[in-house]
Design a protein around this motif. Structure first.
Motif, short mmCIF file in Angstrom:
data_model
loop_
_atom_site.label_atom_id
_atom_site.label_comp_id
_atom_site.label_asym_id
_atom_site.label_seq_id
_atom_site.Cartn_x
_atom_site.Cartn_y
_atom_site.Cartn_z
N THR A 15 0.83 -1.21 0.00
CA THR A 15 0.00 0.00 0.00
C THR A 15 0.86 1.26 0.00
OG1 THR A 15 -0.12 0.01 2.42
CG2 THR A 15 -1.87 -1.14 1.22
N VAL A 16 0.29 2.34 -0.53
CA VAL A 16 0.93 3.66 -0.54
C VAL A 16 -0.04 4.65 0.10
CG1 VAL A 16 1.86 5.51 -1.97
CG2 VAL A 16 2.24 3.12 -2.62
N ASP A 17 0.42 5.38 1.14
CA ASP A 17 -0.41 6.35 1.84
C ASP A 17 -0.30 7.72 1.15
OD1 ASP A 17 -0.97 4.35 3.68
OD2 ASP A 17 0.70 4.92 4.98
N LEU A 18 -1.42 8.44 1.09
CA LEU A 18 -1.45 9.73 0.41
C LEU A 18 -1.90 10.85 1.34
CD1 LEU A 18 -3.18 8.76 -2.98
CD2 LEU A 18 -0.75 8.75 -2.42
N VAL A 19 -1.34 12.05 1.11
CA VAL A 19 -1.83 13.30 1.72
C VAL A 19 -2.52 14.08 0.62
CG1 VAL A 19 -1.20 15.43 2.90
CG2 VAL A 19 0.06 13.32 3.39
N VAL A 20 -3.80 14.43 0.84
CA VAL A 20 -4.58 15.09 -0.21
C VAL A 20 -5.10 16.43 0.30
CG1 VAL A 20 -5.24 12.93 -1.31
CG2 VAL A 20 -6.67 13.87 0.50
N ALA A 21 -5.33 17.36 -0.64
CA ALA A 21 -5.84 18.68 -0.30
C ALA A 21 -7.26 18.57 0.25
CB ALA A 21 -5.80 19.59 -1.52
N SER A 22 -7.53 19.36 1.30
CA SER A 22 -8.85 19.31 1.95
C SER A 22 -9.88 20.18 1.25
CB SER A 22 -8.71 19.76 3.40
OG SER A 22 -8.30 21.13 3.46
N GLY A 23 -9.43 21.10 0.38
CA GLY A 23 -10.36 22.04 -0.24
C GLY A 23 -10.52 23.32 0.56
N SER A 24 -9.76 23.45 1.65
CA SER A 24 -9.78 24.64 2.49
C SER A 24 -8.36 25.16 2.66
CB SER A 24 -10.40 24.33 3.86
OG SER A 24 -11.73 23.88 3.73
N ASN A 25 -8.26 26.40 3.20
CA ASN A 25 -6.94 26.97 3.45
C ASN A 25 -7.05 27.99 4.57
OD1 ASN A 25 -4.21 27.13 3.10
ND2 ASN A 25 -4.27 28.39 1.26
N SER A 26 -5.90 28.38 5.11
CA SER A 26 -5.87 29.37 6.19
C SER A 26 -5.74 30.78 5.61
CB SER A 26 -4.69 29.09 7.13
OG SER A 26 -4.81 27.81 7.71
N VAL A 27 -6.43 31.73 6.22
CA VAL A 27 -6.34 33.13 5.78
C VAL A 27 -4.95 33.66 6.12
CG1 VAL A 27 -7.26 35.45 6.11
CG2 VAL A 27 -8.81 33.48 6.10
N PRO A 28 -4.23 34.21 5.15
CA PRO A 28 -2.88 34.71 5.43
C PRO A 28 -2.92 36.01 6.23
CG PRO A 28 -3.47 35.20 3.17
CD PRO A 28 -4.58 34.35 3.72
N ALA A 29 -1.82 36.33 6.88
CA ALA A 29 -1.70 37.59 7.63
C ALA A 29 -1.54 38.74 6.65
CB ALA A 29 -0.52 37.52 8.59
N THR A 30 -2.39 39.75 6.78
CA THR A 30 -2.33 40.89 5.86
C THR A 30 -2.25 42.23 6.58
OG1 THR A 30 -4.76 40.91 5.76
CG2 THR A 30 -3.58 39.69 4.03
N VAL A 31 -2.55 42.27 7.88
CA VAL A 31 -2.53 43.54 8.61
C VAL A 31 -1.12 44.11 8.60
CG1 VAL A 31 -2.88 44.66 10.85
CG2 VAL A 31 -4.47 42.88 10.06
N GLY A 32 -1.01 45.39 8.23
CA GLY A 32 0.29 46.05 8.15
C GLY A 32 0.87 46.05 6.76
N LEU A 33 0.32 45.23 5.86
CA LEU A 33 0.81 45.21 4.48
C LEU A 33 0.18 46.35 3.68
CD1 LEU A 33 0.62 41.40 3.57
CD2 LEU A 33 2.60 42.68 4.40
N ALA A 34 0.84 46.68 2.59
CA ALA A 34 0.22 47.61 1.65
C ALA A 34 -0.97 46.91 0.99
CB ALA A 34 1.23 48.05 0.60
N SER A 35 -1.93 47.70 0.57
CA SER A 35 -3.16 47.14 0.02
C SER A 35 -2.89 46.17 -1.12
CB SER A 35 -4.07 48.28 -0.45
OG SER A 35 -5.23 47.76 -1.07
N ALA A 36 -2.02 46.53 -2.05
CA ALA A 36 -1.74 45.67 -3.21
C ALA A 36 -1.11 44.35 -2.77
CB ALA A 36 -0.83 46.39 -4.19
N GLU A 37 -0.21 44.39 -1.79
CA GLU A 37 0.43 43.16 -1.30
C GLU A 37 -0.59 42.26 -0.62
OE1 GLU A 37 4.93 44.86 -0.35
OE2 GLU A 37 3.45 44.71 1.26
N ALA A 38 -1.50 42.85 0.14
CA ALA A 38 -2.51 42.07 0.84
C ALA A 38 -3.45 41.38 -0.14
CB ALA A 38 -3.30 42.96 1.79
N VAL A 39 -3.86 42.09 -1.17
CA VAL A 39 -4.75 41.50 -2.17
C VAL A 39 -4.06 40.32 -2.86
CG1 VAL A 39 -5.89 41.92 -4.38
CG2 VAL A 39 -6.09 43.60 -2.54
N ALA A 40 -2.79 40.48 -3.21
CA ALA A 40 -2.05 39.39 -3.87
C ALA A 40 -1.92 38.18 -2.95
CB ALA A 40 -0.67 39.88 -4.29
N ALA A 41 -1.67 38.41 -1.66
CA ALA A 41 -1.52 37.30 -0.71
C ALA A 41 -2.82 36.52 -0.57
CB ALA A 41 -1.08 37.84 0.65
#
Length: 212
Positions: A110-136
């Motif tokens: 057998t081979v064990d797999l790690v698969v994407a859950s379909g969810s993700n964590s919100v990145p830290a954006t406070v203190g960033l410039a608006s354009a950088e936050a949108v890209a993140a």
């Protein structure tokens, strides 16, 4: 084993007499016992050697789960455990496998797999410039919504807050609103206007011409 004694009788005639004597000779039997030794011990069976690995694990990373399962079966292997993990990848995308690609296994392992859950964590954006936050946010799989708020103590264009908060786990494609500092509007100071003085323009009022 006994050997019967042999008795020999002899008559001995002595000169001048008729006396007879009887002589008995006996032999003591000697026997040799043959000893038979039987070796009842048996040698242990030879160990059975395990078959050498003959199947190589295929590359499955970034492959949809259904395709990964089919690839394992085609290689003579079986799907083992599935472990979900947060990622920017679409749900059920293979992120990692154990043993890794190129490893050698026996057929049916057998081979064990790690698969994407379909969810993700919100990145830290406070203190960033608006354009950088949108890209993140976009790189993390979310939709960025920008709101502004007047804040005289913060450089305009800097992210003040995020909703939902940083590290919240959301489904991919969810909207995340960031609040960006805006400069206070500047109201120009009105300049006083000068009041008009008396007109100095001469008035040409010629007397009417005399009538004839």
């Amino acid at each position: 084993m006994l050997v019967a004694g042999v008795i020999a009788a002899g008559w001995v005639a002595a000169a001048g007499g008729s006396a007879r004597s009887f002589m008995a000779v006996s032999s003591t039997p000697s026997a040799t016992a043959a000893e038979v030794s039987t070796d009842m011990s048996t040698a242990p069976p030879a160990p059975v050697e395990a078959p050498s690995p003959s199947v190589q694990v295929p590359e499955l990373t970034i492959m949809p789960l259904g395709e990964a399962r089919a690839a394992l079966e085609a290689a003579g292997l079986r799907l083992g455990s599935l472990t979900p993990a947060d990622s920017v990848r679409t749900g059920d995308t293979v992120l990692a496998l154990e043993p890794g690609p190129g490893s050698w296994l026996n057929a049916g392992d057998t081979v064990d797999l790690v698969v994407a859950s379909g969810s993700n964590s919100v990145p830290a954006t406070v203190g960033l410039a608006s354009a950088e936050a949108v890209a993140a946010l976009q790189n993390a799989g979310f939709v960025a919504v920008v709101e502004t708020r007047v804040d005289g103590d913060t450089v305009p264009g800097t992210v003040l807050a995020s909703h939902p908060d940083t590290a919240a786990v959301l489904r991919l494609g969810t909207s995340v609103t960031i609040t960006v500092a805006a400069a206070a509007p500047v109201h120009p100071t009105p300049t006083p206007s000068s009041s008009p003085g008396p007109s100095t323009t001469p008035t040409n009022s010629a007397p009417p011409a005399p009538s004839r």
